[in-house]
Design a protein around this motif. Structure first.
Motif, PDB file in Angstrom:
ATOM      1  N   ALA A  63       0.830  -1.213   0.000  1.00 28.58           N
ATOM      2  CA  ALA A  63       0.000   0.000   0.000  1.00 28.58           C
ATOM      3  C   ALA A  63       0.860   1.257   0.000  1.00 28.58           C
ATOM      4  O   ALA A  63       0.650   2.178  -0.800  1.00 28.58           O
ATOM      5  N   VAL A  64       1.841   1.311   0.905  1.00 30.28           N
ATOM      6  CA  VAL A  64       2.696   2.492   0.999  1.00 30.28           C
ATOM      7  C   VAL A  64       3.536   2.649  -0.266  1.00 30.28           C
ATOM      8  O   VAL A  64       3.707   3.761  -0.798  1.00 30.28           O
ATOM      9  N   GLY A  65       4.068   1.533  -0.782  1.00 28.78           N
ATOM     10  CA  GLY A  65       4.861   1.595  -2.002  1.00 28.78           C
ATOM     11  C   GLY A  65       4.046   2.071  -3.190  1.00 28.78           C
ATOM     12  O   GLY A  65       4.528   2.864  -4.023  1.00 28.78           O
ATOM     13  N   PHE A  66       2.799   1.615  -3.278  1.00 29.52           N
ATOM     14  CA  PHE A  66       1.899   2.028  -4.366  1.00 29.52           C
ATOM     15  C   PHE A  66       1.656   3.535  -4.328  1.00 29.52           C
ATOM     16  O   PHE A  66       1.802   4.233  -5.339  1.00 29.52           O
ATOM     17  N   VAL A  67       1.302   4.067  -3.149  1.00 27.00           N
ATOM     18  CA  VAL A  67       1.042   5.503  -3.021  1.00 27.00           C
ATOM     19  C   VAL A  67       2.320   6.298  -3.290  1.00 27.00           C
ATOM     20  O   VAL A  67       2.297   7.333  -3.969  1.00 27.00           O
ATOM     21  N   ALA A  68       3.454   5.805  -2.778  1.00 26.57           N
ATOM     22  CA  ALA A  68       4.722   6.509  -2.975  1.00 26.57           C
ATOM     23  C   ALA A  68       5.101   6.574  -4.451  1.00 26.57           C
ATOM     24  O   ALA A  68       5.567   7.616  -4.944  1.00 26.57           O
ATOM     25  N   LEU A  69       4.908   5.478  -5.190  1.00 28.57           N
ATOM     26  CA  LEU A  69       5.229   5.474  -6.613  1.00 28.57           C
ATOM     27  C   LEU A  69       4.342   6.446  -7.377  1.00 28.57           C
ATOM     28  O   LEU A  69       4.810   7.164  -8.273  1.00 28.57           O
ATOM     29  N   LEU A  70       3.055   6.474  -7.039  1.00 33.00           N
ATOM     30  CA  LEU A  70       2.153   7.403  -7.714  1.00 33.00           C
ATOM     31  C   LEU A  70       2.507   8.846  -7.371  1.00 33.00           C
ATOM     32  O   LEU A  70       2.406   9.739  -8.220  1.00 33.00           O
ATOM     33  N   PHE A  71       2.909   9.083  -6.121  1.00 34.02           N
ATOM     34  CA  PHE A  71       3.294  10.441  -5.733  1.00 34.02           C
ATOM     35  C   PHE A  71       4.544  10.866  -6.502  1.00 34.02           C
ATOM     36  O   PHE A  71       4.621  11.992  -7.022  1.00 34.02           O
ATOM     37  N   LEU A  72       5.514   9.957  -6.589  1.00 31.50           N
ATOM     38  CA  LEU A  72       6.733  10.252  -7.331  1.00 31.50           C
ATOM     39  C   LEU A  72       6.427  10.497  -8.805  1.00 31.50           C
ATOM     40  O   LEU A  72       6.956  11.439  -9.414  1.00 31.50           O
TER      41      LEU A  72
ATOM     42  N   GLY B 197       5.041  20.535  -3.756  1.00 29.84           N
ATOM     43  CA  GLY B 197       4.465  21.150  -4.948  1.00 29.84           C
ATOM     44  C   GLY B 197       3.200  20.505  -5.462  1.00 29.84           C
ATOM     45  O   GLY B 197       2.625  20.977  -6.450  1.00 29.84           O
ATOM     46  N   LEU B 198       2.727  19.438  -4.822  1.00 31.11           N
ATOM     47  CA  LEU B 198       1.518  18.749  -5.271  1.00 31.11           C
ATOM     48  C   LEU B 198       0.350  19.056  -4.345  1.00 31.11           C
ATOM     49  O   LEU B 198       0.502  19.028  -3.118  1.00 31.11           O
ATOM     50  N   ASP B 199      -0.788  19.341  -4.933  1.00 22.95           N
ATOM     51  CA  ASP B 199      -2.008  19.494  -4.155  1.00 22.95           C
ATOM     52  C   ASP B 199      -2.441  18.108  -3.684  1.00 22.95           C
ATOM     53  O   ASP B 199      -2.788  17.236  -4.482  1.00 22.95           O
ATOM     54  N   LEU B 200      -2.409  17.874  -2.370  1.00 23.92           N
ATOM     55  CA  LEU B 200      -2.662  16.528  -1.846  1.00 23.92           C
ATOM     56  C   LEU B 200      -4.089  16.057  -2.110  1.00 23.92           C
ATOM     57  O   LEU B 200      -4.331  14.864  -2.284  1.00 23.92           O
ATOM     58  N   LYS B 201      -5.014  16.988  -2.125  1.00 24.15           N
ATOM     59  CA  LYS B 201      -6.409  16.592  -2.331  1.00 24.15           C
ATOM     60  C   LYS B 201      -6.628  16.101  -3.757  1.00 24.15           C
ATOM     61  O   LYS B 201      -7.266  15.059  -3.978  1.00 24.15           O
ATOM     62  N   LEU B 202      -6.093  16.829  -4.741  1.00 20.86           N
ATOM     63  CA  LEU B 202      -6.209  16.380  -6.128  1.00 20.86           C
ATOM     64  C   LEU B 202      -5.410  15.096  -6.337  1.00 20.86           C
ATOM     65  O   LEU B 202      -5.871  14.169  -7.009  1.00 20.86           O
ATOM     66  N   PHE B 203      -4.213  15.018  -5.761  1.00 20.94           N
ATOM     67  CA  PHE B 203      -3.396  13.817  -5.922  1.00 20.94           C
ATOM     68  C   PHE B 203      -4.110  12.571  -5.405  1.00 20.94           C
ATOM     69  O   PHE B 203      -4.008  11.493  -6.008  1.00 20.94           O
ATOM     70  N   SER B 204      -4.846  12.692  -4.300  1.00 23.06           N
ATOM     71  CA  SER B 204      -5.425  11.519  -3.650  1.00 23.06           C
ATOM     72  C   SER B 204      -6.470  10.822  -4.500  1.00 23.06           C
ATOM     73  O   SER B 204      -6.793   9.653  -4.252  1.00 23.06           O
ATOM     74  N   TYR B 205      -7.008  11.505  -5.504  1.00 18.92           N
ATOM     75  CA  TYR B 205      -7.900  10.812  -6.429  1.00 18.92           C
ATOM     76  C   TYR B 205      -7.147   9.780  -7.262  1.00 18.92           C
ATOM     77  O   TYR B 205      -7.763   8.850  -7.795  1.00 18.92           O
ATOM     78  N   ARG B 206      -5.847   9.940  -7.395  1.00 20.72           N
ATOM     79  CA  ARG B 206      -5.075   9.033  -8.251  1.00 20.72           C
ATOM     80  C   ARG B 206      -4.887   7.658  -7.619  1.00 20.72           C
ATOM     81  O   ARG B 206      -5.249   6.646  -8.247  1.00 20.72           O
ATOM     82  N   PRO B 207      -4.349   7.536  -6.402  1.00 20.28           N
ATOM     83  CA  PRO B 207      -4.316   6.196  -5.795  1.00 20.28           C
ATOM     84  C   PRO B 207      -5.712   5.637  -5.573  1.00 20.28           C
ATOM     85  O   PRO B 207      -5.908   4.419  -5.621  1.00 20.28           O
TER      86      PRO B 207
END
Length: 366
Positions: free
Chosen positions: A25-34, A137-147
């Protein structure tokens, strides 16, 4: 296809399994964030909760296509089986909950420290303190739709992988479900620019309510029909399949068409809709197209889409229908909140609009 107990392949919740799930789970979110930080993407301006303009980076579509291609190649060449997501479903659910609570706590304390004040602890934790937290530099709310949505797509694909590996093929119902859900997620990322103007992004604070919805509710609950289809015993007839396809197409047309009309109008009030110049009330409220018929038909279309997802499972169980029932109640409640917010914002103009677009979510009925 013979009936099978849908829970027999779940791994026991040992410490080793939970640790593996947490790492996944953490690796998945981290890869998408990167990927979100490094991949190029269109930058557009949009409003924030304070009425100021903020720059958003849109590369969710590229990120989704890369994730889908990587998963497909890994499955096709035997490097990795997506069935592991099904096997570790409960462990991943536990890990996602821990992650969501931890992130919500971190957001709460960061918000309190930044503002030096906050609403009550419970209210601040639940609803959030800040509307648009930014990290690297990333909006966390918009990013969270991705994972959230890419995770949902991968879980859905894992159900197809399990069915294929177990029975040697896919049922018509599973094939339809995979097509529907892939198109739904793909279209979200195609329309990612439209999210910049939604209530969630502009007005809602980012706390447990949205965090848990993104990281737990959507990926683990919205895939319920796909979970049920893995071992579904009853075949789907061609006539039923055709009817379900028609419902999905209608719902998708209504859902995306209404959202697209509103977004285009916000960018340019001089657009044409259905071949005619857009009609408005005082240049502020759109009364053409879907928005001249009903005030929340985009919600109606989305409910139809999810009802089509559930119908692929047939009528053997009521469990898959929890999804469209939940979504209908959620969107009905949201429509009420929308009405209150718009009435406060537009005043008498909103009353004129409700007289023009008399129906809320059910044309000619309600």
């Amino acid at each position: 296809m013979p009936a099978a107990e849908p829970f027999v392949q779940l791994s026991a919740l040992s410490g080793e399994v939970l640790l593996a799930a947490a790492a996944m789970a953490v690796g998945f979110v981290a890869l998408l964030f990167l990927g979100s930080a490094l991949l190029p993407g269109r930058r557009i301006e949009g409003p924030d909760a304070d009425g100021k303009q903020r720059v958003y980076k849109l590369n969710g579509l590229a990120l989704f296509l890369i994730a889908a291609a990587a998963a497909g190649l890994a499955q096709a060449f035997g490097w990795f089986s997506l069935s592991v997501l099904h096997t570790h479903f409960v462990a991943l659910f536990v890990a996602a909950n821990v992650f969501a609570f931890a992130l919500s706590g971190w957001l709460y304390f960061q918000g309190v420290r930044a503002r030096r004040a906050a609403p009550g602890a419970w209210r601040g934790f639940f609803y959030g303190v800040e509307a648009g937290p930014i990290w690297f530099g990333l909006d966390l709310k918009l990013f969270s739709y991705r994972p959230s949505l890419i995770g949902l797509a991968l879980f859905n694909a894992s159900f197809a992988a399990v069915q294929y590996e177990t029975y040697g093929g896919l049922t018509l119902a599973m094939a339809l479900y995979q097509i529907f859900t892939f198109l739904y997620v793909l279209n979200y990322f195609q329309f990612e620019h439209g999210m910049i103007h939604t209530w969630d992004i502009v007005s809602e604070r980012f706390g447990w309510m949205l965090v848990w919805g993104d990281y737990v509710l959507v990926p683990f609950f919205y895939c319920l029909p796909g979970w049920w289809l893995v071992h579904a015993p009853d075949p789907l007839s061609p006539a039923a399949a055709a009817a379900i396809v028609l419902l999905f197409v209608f719902g998708f047309w209504l859902f995306r068409g209404a959202n697209q009309q509103k977004h285009r109008f916000k960018r340019d009030p001089n657009i044409t809709i259905w071949g005619q110049p857009a009609r408005t009330l005082d240049g502020r409220l759109l009364v053409s197209g879907f928005w001249g018929i009903g005030r929340h038909l985009n919600y109606t279309g989305e409910i139809c889409v999810y009802f089509a997802f559930a119908l692929t499972t047939g009528l053997a169980s009521w469990v898959p229908y929890l999804l469209p029932a939940w979504l209908a109640s959620l969107l009905w409640h949201r429509s009420i909140r929308d009405e209150h917010r718009c009435r406060a914002k537009y005043g008498a103009l909103w009353e004129r609009y409700t007289q023009r677009a008399r129906f809320s979510m059910l044309p000619f009925i309600h």
